[in-house]
Design a protein around this motif. Structure first.
Motif, short mmCIF file in Angstrom:
data_model
loop_
_atom_site.label_atom_id
_atom_site.label_comp_id
_atom_site.label_asym_id
_atom_site.label_seq_id
_atom_site.Cartn_x
_atom_site.Cartn_y
_atom_site.Cartn_z
N HIS A 84 10.43 -4.00 6.75
CA HIS A 84 11.72 -3.33 6.89
C HIS A 84 12.37 -2.96 5.57
CE1 HIS A 84 10.90 -4.85 10.87
NE2 HIS A 84 11.75 -3.95 11.31
N ASN A 85 12.10 -3.67 4.50
CA ASN A 85 12.59 -3.22 3.20
C ASN A 85 11.95 -1.90 2.81
OD1 ASN A 85 14.59 -4.97 2.24
ND2 ASN A 85 13.09 -6.48 1.54
N MET A 86 10.65 -1.79 3.02
CA MET A 86 9.95 -0.55 2.69
C MET A 86 10.45 0.60 3.55
SD MET A 86 7.26 1.48 4.07
CE MET A 86 6.25 0.36 5.06
N ARG A 87 10.59 0.36 4.85
CA ARG A 87 11.04 1.43 5.75
C ARG A 87 12.48 1.83 5.47
NH1 ARG A 87 9.53 -1.25 11.27
NH2 ARG A 87 10.68 0.51 12.14
N ALA A 88 13.32 0.85 5.14
CA ALA A 88 14.72 1.17 4.78
C ALA A 88 14.76 2.01 3.52
CB ALA A 88 15.52 -0.12 4.60
N VAL A 123 -3.08 -5.36 -5.54
CA VAL A 123 -2.21 -6.24 -4.75
C VAL A 123 -1.80 -7.45 -5.57
CG1 VAL A 123 -2.11 -7.72 -2.71
CG2 VAL A 123 -3.17 -5.46 -2.55
N VAL A 124 -2.74 -8.05 -6.26
CA VAL A 124 -2.45 -9.23 -7.08
C VAL A 124 -1.41 -8.89 -8.16
CG1 VAL A 124 -3.45 -10.77 -8.81
CG2 VAL A 124 -4.61 -10.42 -6.63
N ASP A 125 -1.54 -7.74 -8.77
CA ASP A 125 -0.58 -7.33 -9.80
C ASP A 125 0.83 -7.21 -9.22
OD1 ASP A 125 -2.50 -7.26 -11.76
OD2 ASP A 125 -2.83 -5.09 -11.66
N VAL A 126 0.95 -6.64 -8.02
CA VAL A 126 2.26 -6.51 -7.39
C VAL A 126 2.84 -7.88 -7.07
CG1 VAL A 126 3.48 -5.69 -5.33
CG2 VAL A 126 1.80 -4.21 -6.45
N VAL A 127 2.02 -8.77 -6.57
CA VAL A 127 2.50 -10.12 -6.24
C VAL A 127 3.02 -10.82 -7.49
CG1 VAL A 127 1.76 -12.41 -5.44
CG2 VAL A 127 1.06 -10.36 -4.19
N SER A 168 0.83 -1.20 0.00
CA SER A 168 0.00 0.00 0.00
C SER A 168 0.86 1.25 0.00
CB SER A 168 -0.92 0.01 1.22
OG SER A 168 -1.82 -1.07 1.20
N SER A 169 1.87 1.27 0.86
CA SER A 169 2.74 2.44 0.95
C SER A 169 3.47 2.70 -0.36
CB SER A 169 3.75 2.25 2.09
OG SER A 169 3.11 2.10 3.34
N SER A 170 3.95 1.65 -0.98
CA SER A 170 4.69 1.83 -2.24
C SER A 170 3.78 2.34 -3.35
CB SER A 170 5.35 0.51 -2.66
OG SER A 170 4.39 -0.45 -3.04
N LEU A 171 2.48 2.08 -3.24
CA LEU A 171 1.51 2.58 -4.21
C LEU A 171 0.96 3.96 -3.84
CD1 LEU A 171 -0.52 -0.70 -4.88
CD2 LEU A 171 1.17 0.36 -6.40
N GLY A 172 1.37 4.47 -2.67
CA GLY A 172 0.89 5.76 -2.22
C GLY A 172 -0.44 5.72 -1.50
#
Length: 302
Positions: free
Chosen positions: A246-250, A76-80, A60-64
Motif C-alpha cells: 500500500h505504500n507503493m500503490r499510494a 533486492v538485497v541492496d534495497v533491504v 520490483s515496481s520501484s525499480l521499474g
C-alpha cells in the motif's frame, strides 16, 4: 554506511528494539507494513509500525521491473540494506521462491542477514515465479524439494526468522494440499506459515487457520480480502497481518496526480500545499544529525 545507520536509529520510535520473532510469536495480532526503499521504511517507522515487510512486488515496481524475478536478488538485497539504514524496525523480506534451488536460497538469506534483515519469507514455487495475482500459471514446487530449501536456510542462518509461504490455494489445489504442505514445512524448520489467497473473502484462510490449530504462527496477506474485519483474524488466532503493497500503490496515485496537475497548470503553486514540505523530508532523514556532525567534525569557519 554505519554513520548513516546510527543517525537514523536515533530518529525513530523507541519500539524498535523488538525482534521479528517476538512480534510473530506474540499473542497479540501484529501488523507488518510494506516498504520498498529507505524513505518508505522511515515513514512506516514514524507512523508507529513495529515491523516492516520488504515487498517483492513493491521493490520490483520501484525499480521499474515486474514481479516475476526480473529484479535480481542482489538488487533486492541492496534495497533491504537501505531500508535497514533508514529504520531500526525488524524487516521480514519477501524472498520470492529463493531465486533458485537450496543453494541460491541460503545465499540469499545469508546476505539479507548481513544487510540488516531479521527474517525471510520463501514461497513454494519454482524460479522464476510470477506474482500470485497475475494469470493462472502458478506451478508449485515439489514439497520435498522446497523443504530442502527451507532446511538449507535454517542451517545457514539459524537465528533468522524463516516464514514458509504456501501457494496451494493460489494454484487451485485446495485446503488439504495446503495443510499437507504446512506440516512438511513445519518439520523442515519454518518458524511460521504464510497462507496466501487470491479470493475476495477470507473464508479459505479462516478454514486453514481452524484446521491448522495453531501448530505454528500464521501470517496472512489480505490484499484481496481487504474488507474482512481484523476481529476475524484475532478470533482465528492469526499471528501477523502484512499490509503488503500500500505504500507503493499510494505513491503511484500521489505522483500520478501531482504530475498531471503540474503539467496541466504549468505551475507548482496549486500542488505545493498538498505535498510534503522539504522540512518533513529533512526530518525523516535526520538532517539535523548531519548538521550537528558538521559542527563537530569540520573545521570552524573564520
Amino acid at each position: 554506511m554505519l554513520p548513516h545507520r546510527s543517525a537514523s536509529v536515533a530518529s525513530v520510535a523507541p519500539n524498535t528494539r523488538e525482534t521479528l520473532s517476538n512480534l510473530i510469536q506474540s499473542n497479540e495480532l501484529t501488523y507488518l507494513m510494506e516498504a520498498h526503499d529507505g524513505l518508505s521504511a522511515a515513514i512506516a517507522a514514524r507512523a508507529g509500525f513495529r515491523g516492516l515487510w520488504a515487498s517483492g512486488l513493491s521493490i520490483s515496481s520501484s525499480l521499474g521491473y515486474r514481479d516475476a524475478n526480473e529484479a535480481s536478488w542482489t538488487q533486492v538485497v541492496d534495497v533491504v540494506e537501505r531500508m535497514a539504514d533508514a529504520s531500526s524496525l525488524p524487516i521480514l523480506v519477501d524472498g520470492d521462491s529463493g531465486f533458485g534451488n537450496f543453494n541460491n536460497a541460503r545465499l540469499l538469506a545469508a546476505k539479507l542477514q548481513q544487510r540488516g534483515a531479521s527474517g525471510v519469507c520463501l514461497e513454494d514455487k519454482g524460479f522464476p515465479k510470477m506474482n500470485s495475482f497475475v494469470g493462472n500459471r502458478h506451478p508449485l514446487a515439489d514439497s520435498d524439494e522446497f523443504s530442502g530449501r527451507l532446511k538449507a536456510v535454517k542451517d545457514t542462518v539459524p537465528d533468522m526468522v524463516l516464514v514458509a509461504r504456501i501457494e496451494a490455494l493460489i494454484a487451485g489445489y485446495g485446503l488439504d494440499e495446503a495443510l499437507v504442505r504446512a506440516d512438511a514445512y513445519a518439520e523442515a524448520g519454518a518458524d511460521a506459515i504464510l497462507i496466501h489467497s487470491r479470493k475476495s473473502d477470507a473464508g479459505e484462510i479462516l478454514d486453514f487457520a481452524r484446521q491448522w490449530a495453531d501448530k505454528l504462527p500464521i501470517v496472512i496477506v489480505p490484499t484481496k480480502y481487504y474488507q474482512t474485519p481484523v476481529s476475524a483474524y484475532r478470533e482465528a488466532k492469526i499471528s501477523t497481518v502484512i499490509w503488503a503493497n500500500h505504500n507503493m500503490r499510494a505513491a503511484i496515485s500521489a505522483m500520478r496526480a501531482t504530475c498531471g496537475r503540474i503539467l496541466a497548470e504549468e505551475s507548482i503553486a496549486g500542488v505545493e500545499p498538498e505535498v510534503a514540505t522539504l522540512e518533513e523530508v529533512f526530518g525523516l532523514l535526520n538532517y539535523d544529525e548531519l548538521s550537528a556532525a558538521e559542527d563537530r567534525y569540520l573545521p570552524k569557519r573564520a
